[in-house]
Enzyme design. Structure first.
Site, PDB file in Angstrom:
ATOM      1  N   ASP A   9      43.849  37.703  46.199  1.00  0.00           N
ATOM      2  CA  ASP A   9      43.138  36.742  47.034  1.00  0.00           C
ATOM      3  C   ASP A   9      41.933  36.218  46.255  1.00  0.00           C
ATOM      4  OD1 ASP A   9      42.696  36.430  50.479  1.00  0.00           O
ATOM      5  OD2 ASP A   9      41.231  35.682  49.051  1.00  0.00           O
ATOM      6  N   GLU A 105      45.972  33.013  48.550  1.00  0.00           N
ATOM      7  CA  GLU A 105      46.412  34.403  48.443  1.00  0.00           C
ATOM      8  C   GLU A 105      47.932  34.485  48.291  1.00  0.00           C
ATOM      9  OE1 GLU A 105      46.135  36.866  52.064  1.00  0.00           O
ATOM     10  OE2 GLU A 105      45.409  35.069  53.072  1.00  0.00           O
TER      11      GLU A 105
END
Ligand code: TTP
Ligand code: MG
Length: 397
Positions: A9, A105
């Site tokens: 992420d 992500e």
């Protein structure tokens, strides 16, 4: 063998894109959302703004009150989309098993990709370095044997973090954490669990299944598994054809190595033709052998560079076959080859490699001949397997 799953992420994504474009913004409280004078909410806050209590979803007017010195910027989605595309491209260079989630992500299954790096952490560092070098953005990586643990790990090590939960440590890692850390536990579920006296993931994990499902329904069963570190979900692209396969069952079981090799070559050739027709290249090659006793094995390898070149796929498949034959000496009734980790052809081949360019041209010419005169027009070596039992598989699962 335990799987190795990464959850990656980007840190303060919208803000980081703005800071990469304008380095003067680095190290400062920056908020991306829109005009603070109008009604709007925070989309992304830099880590310098977060100690003031600012978080995504907060009204911009409140953010301005909490941190008047913050720099407020309007969101530019075209810009973020472009950076997101480059981010996903970088990730797909490391593993063909990628599952993007939103813009910043993704999950990566790197189980078969670790060898050149030595360890999951080394591979994660290489990914973080590439992202930093090419996008000037830091990323946080959670490493675990399943998605849910990897995701929680990446969240806990932000920003610019790396956290590996080694196999069998999942429960020890999860149990002390608040239940709200489990993906799927929103405000409502958290309240319900609190009413049951459950605050930590460990307390949830200790409950009997029927107690949880009585209060939370079928979602409860999934959450209970997550709390126990059990999550068998695969890392996969949503909705895409995920593999192409060809296999053949022989009229008679065979030991004949030469025959098996020629058969495999022909299967690879047809499969590569299909790959090129679909404008795809493959990163993973697997062969399948079924023995006379119906025992079936699969052997798989990941290529460094995705390919649809017959010679490359054949070479990989042949190596797998040689290894499998060295391990088991039993008559074989079926042989198959399957490619996965499919990537669109728009991602160019390394054109500086003249040998590869030449091969591409040769294979394009051969494809034309096959199209005109049929697949049987050009085959490698002698093909003597039973055409009747040949099977084709385009799998979506
Ligand atoms: P996140 O990854 O949730 O947040 P982030 O990248 O800003 O910060 P973190 O370091 O905690 O990961 O979301 C990615 C982007 O999605 C974020 O930069 C902006 C956008 N977004 C919104 O527009 N609204 C929201 O409510 C959230 C949570 C994110
Ligand atoms: Mg983020």
């Amino acid at each position: 063998m335990a799987r190795c799953i990464f959850h990656i992420d980007l840190d303060a994504f919208f803000v980081s894109v703005e800071q990469a474009l304008n380095p003067k913004l680095k190290g400062k409280p920056v908020i991306v959302g829109g005009d603070p004078e109008r009604r709007g909410v925070v989309a992304s806050a830099s880590y310098e703004a977060r100690p003031f209590g600012i978080h995504a979803g907060m009204p911009l007017s409140k953010a301005r009150r909490l941190c008047p010195q913050a720099i407020f910027l309007k969101a530019n989605f075209t810009r973020y989309r472009k950076v997101s595309d480059r981010f996903m491209e970088i990730l797909s260079d490391f593993s063909p098993h990628i599952e993007p989630l939103g813009l910043d992500e993704a999950y990566l299954d790197v189980t078969g990709c670790l060898k050149p790096y030595g360890s999951p952490q080394q591979l994660a560092l290489a990914i973080k370095e590439r992202i930093k070098k090419e996008l000037d953005i830091t990323a946080s990586v959670g490493i675990a044997t399943c998605k849910v643990v990897a995701k929680i790990a990446s969240e806990l090590c932000k920003p610019d973090g790396l956290l590996e939960i080694v196999p069998r440590e999942e429960q020890a890692f999860l149990h002390p954490l608040p239940v709200a850390k489990l993906p799927g536990v929103g405000k409502k579920t958290e309240r319900l669990l609190k009413e049951m006296g459950i605050k930590t993931i460990g307390e949830l994990a200790a409950l009997p299944l029927d107690t949880v499902t009585r209060r939370l329904g079928t979602t409860g069963a999934v959450l209970l598994n997550y709390a126990r570190g059990i999550d068998n979900r695969q890392v996969e692209l949503p909705g895409e054809a995920k593999s192409i396969g060809q296999q053949v069952t022989f009229a008679r079981d065979t030991f004949d190595r030469n025959f098996l090799e020629v058969t495999l070559q022909n299967l690879c050739q047809e499969l590569c033709q299909e790959l090129r027709r679909q404008n795809k290249r493959a990163k993973c090659i697997a062969i399948r052998l079924r023995y006379a006793d119906f025992k079936t094995i699969t052997r798989q390898v990941t290529l460094r560079e995705a390919s649809n070149l017959t010679q490359v796929i054949i070479a990989a498949a042949q190596q797998l076959l040689s290894k499998a034959l060295a391990q088991q000496e039993k008559p074989i009734r079926l042989i198959g080859v399957c490619v996965s980790g499919l990537i669109g052809e728009e991602r160019q081949l390394p054109m500086f490699d003249a040998k590869v360019v030449k091969l591409v041209h040769v294979e394009q010419a051969l494809d034309k001949i096959r199209k005109k005169y049929g697949t049987a027009a050009i085959k490698m070596g002698d093909s003597i397997y039973s055409e009747n039992s040949k099977e084709n598989a385009n799998s979506k699962s």
